[in-house]
Design an enzyme around this catalytic site. Structure first.
Site: not given
Ligand code: APR
Length: 240
Positions: A119, A213
């Site tokens: 990304h 996760n």
């Molecule tokens: N360790 C591991 N996982 C964690 C932690 C942690 N300390 N804290 C939160 N999480 C998990 C949450 O449970 C969730 O499943 O990380 C995940 C974050 O999910 P999102 O906020 O949706 O982020 P992401 O999956 O990276 O989003 C994907 O969406 O907005 C777009 O381009 C953006 O790259 C991003 C994409």
């Protein structure tokens, strides 16, 4: 499958592919996107901030939001999870690839080299329009689009909703996941494609996919095993 079984599979794997999301950087102080309370999208709709249409419609609001993202990244340091993945790369060598959805540059700072950034990356530029915004005097104070030396309005070097991922990065990731004996999916909600689809490349070819996760995700029911913990502790349990 048990944790012991997952540990043994990772140890024995010749080829490992890893997908990370915002959860890996949460312990570095960078908010995730979809967390109901603290997530970046809790207060804004992605399409209002992270899309070409949003940038065209209201560039100042978009840049003011990204100033906050630069602030997060300026303060952040790689955490134990980033370091453990860099160490796993050293162990597995050519049989390893890390595909990240994160744009904070923390994997590279932790030493990951066999890395594709699906990304984009806030810290770098692809071309004159996305050139080193980060090198501007105060990227975390922006409230309006910076202008390049040639007079072009600049944008963050990130893939926005509705845009294509860098083809070479996606291709390298798809190949690695298709060839992987074991894939790790760490800290992602698994709701944004094509990144989330990489896990199925491994599953469809008989490979194993292990999730790290603290919460279940949309991918969980399809996966071989889940380490229900934060990235640093979950990866330590799996890899050390
Ligand atoms: N360790 C591991 N996982 C964690 C932690 C942690 N300390 N804290 C939160 N999480 C998990 C949450 O449970 C969730 O499943 O990380 C995940 C974050 O999910 P999102 O906020 O949706 O982020 P992401 O999956 O990276 O989003 C994907 O969406 O907005 C777009 O381009 C953006 O790259 C991003 C994409």
């Amino acid at each position: 499958m048990t944790l012991e079984g997952a540990r043994a599979a990772v140890k024995a794997a010749q080829r490992i592919a890893v997908l990370t999301g915002a959860g890996v950087s949460a312990e570095s102080g960078i908010p995730t996107f979809r967390d109901a309370q603290t997530g970046q999208w809790a207060r804004f709709r992605p399409e209002d901030l992270a899309s070409p249409e949003a940038y065209h419609r209201d560039p100042d609001t978009v840049w003011t939001w990204y100033a906050g993202r630069y602030r997060d990244v300026l303060r952040a340091e790689p955490n134990e999870a980033h370091q453990l993945l860099a160490r796993l790369e050293q162990e597995k060598g050519d049989g390893f690839l890390l595909a990240t959805q994160n744009v904070d540059g923390l994997h590279a700072r932790a030493g990951s080299r066999r890395l594709v950034e699906l990304h984009g990356n806030l810290l770098s530029g692809r071309d004159e329009v996305t050139a080193e915004v980060f090198a501007l005097p105060a990227p975390d104070k922006l409230t309006t689009p910076p202008v390049s030396p040639n007079g072009n309005r600049m944008r963050p070097n990130v893939v926005w909703f509705g845009e294509f991922l860098p083809p070479e990065a996606l291709e390298a990731a798809a190949e690695a996941f298709a060839a992987a004996d074991v894939a790790l999916v760490v800290g992602t909600s698994g709701v944004v494609y094509p990144a989330a689809g990489l896990a199925f490349e491994t599953l469809q070819r008989g490979g194993m996919v292990i999730e790290v996760n603290p919460e279940a995700t949309e991918l969980t029911p399809h996966l071989s095993f889940s380490v229900r913990d934060v990235a640093s502790r979950g990866l330590a349990a799996l890899l050390t």
